[in-house]
Motif scaffolding. Structure first.
Motif, mmCIF file in Angstrom:
data_model
loop_
_atom_site.group_PDB
_atom_site.id
_atom_site.type_symbol
_atom_site.label_atom_id
_atom_site.label_comp_id
_atom_site.label_asym_id
_atom_site.label_seq_id
_atom_site.Cartn_x
_atom_site.Cartn_y
_atom_site.Cartn_z
ATOM 1 N N UNK A 28 0.828 -1.346 0.059
ATOM 2 C CA UNK A 28 0.018 0.066 0.160
ATOM 3 C C UNK A 28 0.791 1.424 -0.155
ATOM 4 N N UNK A 29 2.250 1.321 0.400
ATOM 5 C CA UNK A 29 2.798 2.482 0.490
ATOM 6 C C UNK A 29 2.739 3.194 -0.910
ATOM 7 N N UNK A 30 3.023 4.454 -0.493
ATOM 8 C CA UNK A 30 3.255 5.538 -1.786
ATOM 9 C C UNK A 30 1.901 5.686 -2.430
ATOM 10 N N UNK A 31 0.758 5.421 -1.744
ATOM 11 C CA UNK A 31 -0.482 5.795 -2.698
ATOM 12 C C UNK A 31 -0.722 7.145 -2.644
ATOM 13 N N UNK A 32 -1.839 7.537 -3.610
ATOM 14 C CA UNK A 32 -2.048 8.804 -3.771
ATOM 15 C C UNK A 32 -2.567 9.786 -2.773
ATOM 16 N N UNK A 33 -2.723 10.995 -2.918
ATOM 17 C CA UNK A 33 -3.472 11.815 -1.987
ATOM 18 C C UNK A 33 -4.865 11.471 -2.060
ATOM 19 N N UNK A 34 -5.580 11.627 -0.793
ATOM 20 C CA UNK A 34 -6.956 11.389 -0.663
ATOM 21 C C UNK A 34 -7.793 11.790 -1.862
ATOM 22 N N UNK A 35 -8.735 11.162 -2.315
ATOM 23 C CA UNK A 35 -9.675 11.314 -3.395
ATOM 24 C C UNK A 35 -9.098 11.612 -4.789
ATOM 25 N N UNK A 36 -7.901 11.672 -4.666
ATOM 26 C CA UNK A 36 -7.086 12.060 -6.332
ATOM 27 C C UNK A 36 -6.603 10.735 -6.994
ATOM 28 N N UNK A 37 -7.430 10.369 -8.019
ATOM 29 C CA UNK A 37 -7.082 9.108 -8.647
ATOM 30 C C UNK A 37 -5.844 9.228 -9.365
ATOM 31 N N UNK A 38 -5.034 8.207 -9.256
ATOM 32 C CA UNK A 38 -3.735 8.383 -10.151
ATOM 33 C C UNK A 38 -3.330 7.005 -10.726
ATOM 34 N N UNK A 58 -5.495 4.204 -8.491
ATOM 35 C CA UNK A 58 -5.402 4.045 -6.772
ATOM 36 C C UNK A 58 -6.141 5.177 -6.154
ATOM 37 N N UNK A 59 -7.063 5.070 -5.457
ATOM 38 C CA UNK A 59 -7.748 6.219 -4.866
ATOM 39 C C UNK A 59 -7.974 5.826 -3.290
ATOM 40 N N UNK A 60 -7.549 6.899 -2.339
ATOM 41 C CA UNK A 60 -7.235 6.448 -0.997
ATOM 42 C C UNK A 60 -6.437 5.169 -0.798
ATOM 43 N N UNK A 61 -5.709 5.024 -1.450
ATOM 44 C CA UNK A 61 -4.905 3.795 -0.969
ATOM 45 C C UNK A 61 -5.523 2.533 -1.637
ATOM 46 N N UNK A 62 -6.655 2.673 -2.283
ATOM 47 C CA UNK A 62 -7.171 1.211 -2.790
ATOM 48 C C UNK A 62 -7.279 1.277 -4.357
ATOM 49 N N UNK A 63 -7.124 -0.022 -4.734
ATOM 50 C CA UNK A 63 -6.870 -0.247 -6.249
ATOM 51 C C UNK A 63 -8.136 -0.124 -6.896
ATOM 52 N N UNK A 64 -8.404 0.457 -7.982
ATOM 53 C CA UNK A 64 -9.643 0.382 -8.627
ATOM 54 C C UNK A 64 -9.576 -0.137 -10.149
ATOM 55 N N UNK A 65 -10.567 -0.622 -10.758
ATOM 56 C CA UNK A 65 -10.338 -1.021 -12.125
ATOM 57 C C UNK A 65 -11.630 -0.345 -12.647
ATOM 58 N N UNK A 66 -11.182 0.370 -13.844
ATOM 59 C CA UNK A 66 -12.337 0.930 -14.584
ATOM 60 C C UNK A 66 -13.456 0.190 -15.351
ATOM 61 N N UNK A 67 -14.602 0.689 -15.316
ATOM 62 C CA UNK A 67 -15.608 -0.206 -16.317
ATOM 63 C C UNK A 67 -15.299 -0.371 -17.582
#
Ligand SMILES: [Zn+2]
Length: 527
Positions: A28-38, A58-67
């Motif tokens: 999880x380290x090095x994730x983006x700023x809160x709310x800012x997708x990167x 990554x949003x709020x340290x979580x990994x997301x995949x787009x629709x």
């Protein structure tokens, strides 16, 4: 009784390692700023027809995949439901993902997700976990998510989990790979690297446990199925050993440096065969300086609180072992004039490692461990002779590594903590001679007492692996069989066993004496 109780434990341990590593959340380290997708990293989707990237944000340290990615990679059709959900359809499967909570309904069954979807412009980002938890279970073709290596395997591909780690040796570095399910490895020395290639479509590999040393500059995964080990300037040779157990492969690679302390260093070739890098601990000559027999250590199995096996009438293995050991000592002293030492001369508890250490520190030329066998089936009978199996080498190493260093008595008094792996290497040097001694004892016993159908065997007996001399373990009979229990208690049977072993030692000594003093540093194995 056999001393391999540690084996199942270490296998369970190895399995657990893989399981725990597999269950780890991604780093999880090095994730983006809160709310800012990167953009973060790219997962890889492997199919029978090739691989393709799966971009993850990554949003709020979580990994997301787009629709749209889910659509293009998995053929998922998405639509927004008026009731406040996202409906995903993949083949005949329908998944409804809540837009407000980390929940999804998979064909009517509720599964949790780490977070609700996040709107991105006109589309949605879904937690990447939706693939593993909602799309994968029961899917056809199969979808297998390997988090730690960011791999998604679609269809029937061979992608073993490979966990690598390293540990120091006296003269180099040992690397062990636990590979599950087992995949055939090849190890090739090439241009400053060792290429460890597995017969697989890809690897779910974790090499973070492999450090660096004078002989090793690091490890990296080279797709599709190779692990590259960088060799350091001190590299001289390597050797590899593999062991399969329960569908798993344990691959051990020792990367060895030239031994700077050796007075006359032998040049070692690049191949494993030539490796001579193992420095002994308290027992400098790895190979015998002279082939004559002077000292024999007899090891009566068990003792004290450790009773060993018990017969149906209550006979204890430890007592039979000690009785025969005392007679054997007297017989060898009388007939061969050799120095004979017992690892215990009374009913006392002696640790397994201390037994081999005792033999090493006394510069014993032979080590003979005496036991009586046990079986859950009382019908099993017959004597057996064992020597160490090198096939279990990797396993034994793991077992040793999993334990704290053993405290062993040191020359000159006191004690020291010793890396058991090195002791094991010691026995590896004597395998030919151990096998020869085992064959001699087996033949002499066969002439005198009933033997088991498998009268000569190899096993990774811990009491033997540390012995830096030819070493065997004799199971004098099955104490769990009523007839053999009685027999093991009789002076006649005991003296037959003693005579057999004495005759074998006489034969072994004679061949040693024939080979005599001119033997240099080469190991020989007379036919
Ligand atoms: Zn035993």
């Amino acid at each position: 009784m056999r001393l391999r109780r540690w084996l199942p434990g270490l296998l369970a341990c190895a399995v657990l390692l893989v399981a725990v590593a597999g269950a780890q959340p991604p780093g999880q380290p090095g994730s983006s700023a809160a709310g800012q997708p990167s953009p973060r990293r790219v997962w890889t989707v492997l199919t029978t027809s090739g691989s393709q990237p799966l971009p993850v944000v990554v949003v709020n340290g979580r990994e997301y995949v787009s629709a749209p990615t889910l659509t293009s990679v998995f053929g998922v059709v998405l639509r927004e439901d008026r009731a406040g959900g996202l409906v995903l359809t993949m083949g005949s499967r329908t998944v409804v993902v809540s837009l407000t909570q980390g929940l999804a309904s998979v064909d009517g069954r509720v599964v949790s997700l780490p977070a609700a979807p996040v709107r991105q412009g006109s589309s949605w980002l879904l937690p990447v976990d939706v693939i593993e938890r909602a799309l994968a279970p029961g899917s056809s073709p199969r979808i297998d998510v390997r988090r730690r290596s960011s791999l998604i395997v679609v269809g029937s591909l061979t992608v073993p989990a490979v966990t690598g780690r390293s540990e120091p040796l006296a003269t180099g570095t040992r690397i062990t790979f636990a590979v599950a399910p087992a995949a055939d490895p090849t190890v090739v020395h090439d241009d400053g690297r060792l290429l460890v290639r597995f017969a697989a479509d890809a690897l779910d590999a974790d090499v973070a446990g492999i450090g660096t040393s004078q002989v090793l500059t690091g490890a990296r995964v080279a797709p599709p199925a190779t692990i590259e080990l960088g060799l350091g300037a001190a590299f001289a040779s390597y050797r590899a050993a593999e062991q399969r157990e329960g569908g798993q492969l344990l691959l051990t690679i020792d990367i060895l440096a030239a031994t700077p302390t050796a007075p006359t260093p032998e040049p070692t070739g690049p191949a494993g065969e030539a490796a001579t890098g193992q420095a002994p601990l308290d027992t400098p000559p790895l190979l015998p300086e002279s082939t004559g027999l002077r000292t024999i250590v007899i090891d009566p199995g068990h003792g004290g609180t450790e009773q060993g096996a018990r017969g149906p009438s209550g006979t204890l293995e430890k007592n039979v072992a000690l009785a025969v050991a005392r007679q054997l000592k007297a017989a060898i002293e009388a007939r061969l004039g050799l120095r004979v030492l017992l690892t215990r001369s009374a009913d006392e508890t002696v640790a397994l490692d201390a037994r081999a250490a005792f033999a090493n520190n006394n510069k014993a030329d032979l080590f003979i461990s005496l036991h009586a066998n046990a079986s859950v089936r009382s019908s099993v009978t017959g004597a057996e002779v064992f020597y160490v199996s090198l096939g279990e080498y990797g396993n034994a190493s793991r077992a040793s590594a999993a334990e704290p260093g053993a405290v062993l008595p040191a020359l000159g008094g006191g004690e020291r903590v010793v890396d058991l792996i090195l002791w094991e290497m010691a026995q590896a040097q004597h395998l030919n001679e151990s096998a020869r001694l085992a064959r001699l004892i087996e033949a002499e016993m066969r002439a005198r007492v009933p033997m088991s159908p498998r009268a000569i065997q190899q096993a990774p007996f811990r009491v033997l692996v540390g012995a830096n001399m030819p070493a065997v373990l004799v199971e004098m009979g099955f104490i769990t069989n009523p007839t053999e229990e009685k027999r093991l208690n009789t002076p006649d049977y005991q003296s037959q066993v003693v005579n057999a072993i004495v005759s074998a030692v006489v034969g072994f000594k004679a061949s040693r004496d024939r080979v005599g003093a001119p033997l240099a540093t080469q190991q020989q194995d007379p036919p």
